[in-house]
Design a protein around this motif. Structure first.
Motif, short mmCIF file in Angstrom:
data_model
loop_
_atom_site.label_atom_id
_atom_site.label_comp_id
_atom_site.label_asym_id
_atom_site.label_seq_id
_atom_site.Cartn_x
_atom_site.Cartn_y
_atom_site.Cartn_z
N TRP A 37 0.81 -1.23 0.00
CA TRP A 37 0.00 0.00 0.00
C TRP A 37 0.84 1.28 0.00
O TRP A 37 0.33 2.36 0.28
N HIS A 38 2.12 1.15 -0.35
CA HIS A 38 2.98 2.35 -0.54
C HIS A 38 4.26 1.89 -1.23
O HIS A 38 5.10 1.23 -0.62
N LEU A 39 4.39 2.26 -2.48
CA LEU A 39 5.53 1.76 -3.26
C LEU A 39 6.03 2.82 -4.23
O LEU A 39 5.24 3.49 -4.89
N SER A 273 9.19 0.77 -0.39
CA SER A 273 10.41 0.38 -1.11
C SER A 273 10.76 1.54 -2.04
O SER A 273 9.95 1.93 -2.89
N ALA A 274 11.93 2.12 -1.84
CA ALA A 274 12.28 3.39 -2.51
C ALA A 274 13.68 3.28 -3.08
O ALA A 274 14.66 3.68 -2.46
N PRO A 275 13.79 2.67 -4.28
CA PRO A 275 15.13 2.43 -4.82
C PRO A 275 15.84 3.70 -5.26
O PRO A 275 15.25 4.58 -5.88
N ALA A 288 17.33 9.52 0.49
CA ALA A 288 16.61 8.72 1.49
C ALA A 288 15.83 7.62 0.80
O ALA A 288 15.15 7.88 -0.19
N GLY A 289 15.89 6.41 1.34
CA GLY A 289 15.04 5.34 0.82
C GLY A 289 15.72 3.99 1.00
O GLY A 289 16.94 3.87 0.82
N CYS A 290 14.94 2.98 1.37
CA CYS A 290 15.42 1.60 1.48
C CYS A 290 14.72 0.78 0.40
O CYS A 290 13.51 0.91 0.22
#
Ligand code: NCD
Ligand code: ZN
Length: 369
Positions: A37-39, A273-275, A288-290
């Motif tokens: 629900w957040h990608l 998930s934030a490539p 910022a982001g994993c």
């Protein structure tokens, strides 16, 4: 790089969740196919590389609109959806659920048409400057109130990045201050608006959601269930654990785990998930982001298993989200199997360069069949 993906490093032994003795679990679990629900899928070469990993495990995902430039209109959301589908095999059952980025210029009529036509599932509120590509976000919340009122009327949910951006507010306090200064007033003024507080990181947010009577739910990321701020900062800086909202103290991580494993229908998975390429993470001012899309289900199963709550995993990954959004759960299933530690690649290659995969710091025994 010290990134563990397959052999036990014991780097972060998974701390039990307070009070629960690890129980004997079965080594197999079949659940309705999860949704995210957040990608962040990005665009172009990055999207080509990362989208198939989400589509491999998830049925649907709410797609964040923080591209450059952001996805602000229904037409842009429709075009982005086409690009995502073109990056996936033709027969993929995966469905991207699109969002529009709320700006002070957003046209409520455009949102209404996009919602009516099934193009968008939600609208995303970024306070201006809160995170990656959020410069077009909202500074004056009164300016967007008429749009929020229209959204409440049409039953279109608002996904909220819940951090204030005031430079005088300490970064570890920005979520708690956002609740008091922004979210409470918005929900008071527009009580019928359905809100999702995204990627919550604090006990304060968990309590606020738990104490609410209606129209409020929260997503929790995989990485915030696993890391606290020591993992980012103690013993050397770990840029791959830096994300926004930044991970908080251990007591907050425990509150998130307790919310996730509780079976409460107001808490569900949004991986965030934030490539970013390693080149963009490993900078004096890194992004910022994993990136967790690949190993999220293995990570979550490990967390729920350690808490003796595998029976609550399906609610978190597959049932509570669709229920809040007024959708049916996916009608197919995935099976998780427990065995010897699973290996994931430590990074994914993209045409823009490698993207490091989130390292949970402990062995992952659950794999997706
Ligand atoms: C996100 C990104 O990179 O787009 N980064 C992050 O740390 N989560 C933006 C966001 O959701 O805040
Ligand atoms: Zn995000």
């Amino acid at each position: 790089m010290g990134i563990w993906q397959g052999e036990p490093s014991g780097q972060f032994p998974l701390r039990g969740v307070m009070g629960s003795m690890p129980k004997q679990s079965p080594d197999r679990l079949t659940i309705a196919r999860p949704d995210d629900w957040h990608l962040h899928l990005r665009d172009g070469a990055m999207m080509q590389a990362v989208a198939p990993h989400t589509a491999a495990h998830f049925g649907r995902a709410i797609i964040m609109p923080n591209l450059v430039p952001p996805v602000v209109t229904g037409a842009q959301a429709a075009a982005y959806r086409e690009r995502i589908m073109a990056a996936l095999p033709e027969d993929t059952p995966f469905r991207p659920l699109m969002t529009c980025y709320l700006t002070e210029e957003t046209d409520a009529n455009d949102l209404e048409i996009a919602h009516r036509d099934g193009i968008i599932t939600a609208v995303k509120l970024y306070p201006a400057g809160a995170t990656t590509n959020s410069a077009s976000g909202v500074s004056d919340f009164d300016k967007v109130r008429p749009v929020l009122e229209r959204m409440a009327d049409m039953g279109l949910p608002l996904c909220v990045h819940g951090e204030v951006t005031d430079p005088d507010v300490d970064i570890f306090d920005r979520e708690a201050v956002f609740i008091d200064k922004v979210l409470k007033p918005i929900r008071k003024k527009v009580p019928d608006l359905k809100v999702i507080m995204e990627h919550v990181t604090t006990q304060n947010a968990v309590d606020y959601v738990r104490d609410s009577r209606s129209n409020l739910a929260a997503t929790i990321t995989t990485h915030h269930l696993i890391i606290n701020r020591n993992h980012i900062l103690a013993g050397g800086i770990k840029p791959h654990y830096y994300c926004l909202p930044v991970a908080k103290r251990e007591k907050h991580r425990i509150a998130l785990v307790q919310a996730a494993i509780s079976g409460d229908k107001r808490f569900f998975l949004g991986t965030d998930s934030a490539p970013h390429t390693d080149a963009n993470k490993l900078l004096p001012c890194g992004c910022a982001g994993c990136f967790t899309a690949i190993n999220t289900l293995s990570c979550l199963a490990e967390v729920f298993d350690a808490a003796g709550k595998m029976d609550k995993l399906e609610n978190f990954t597959s049932l509570a989200g669709p229920r809040y959004y007024g959708l049916e759960p996916n009608d197919d299933t995935v099976t998780l199997i427990k065995g010897d530690p699973v290996s994931y690649p430590s990074s994914v290659e993209t045409a823009d360069g490698p993207v490091t995969v989130f390292d949970p710091g402990f062995p992952l025994h659950w794999r997706v069949q």
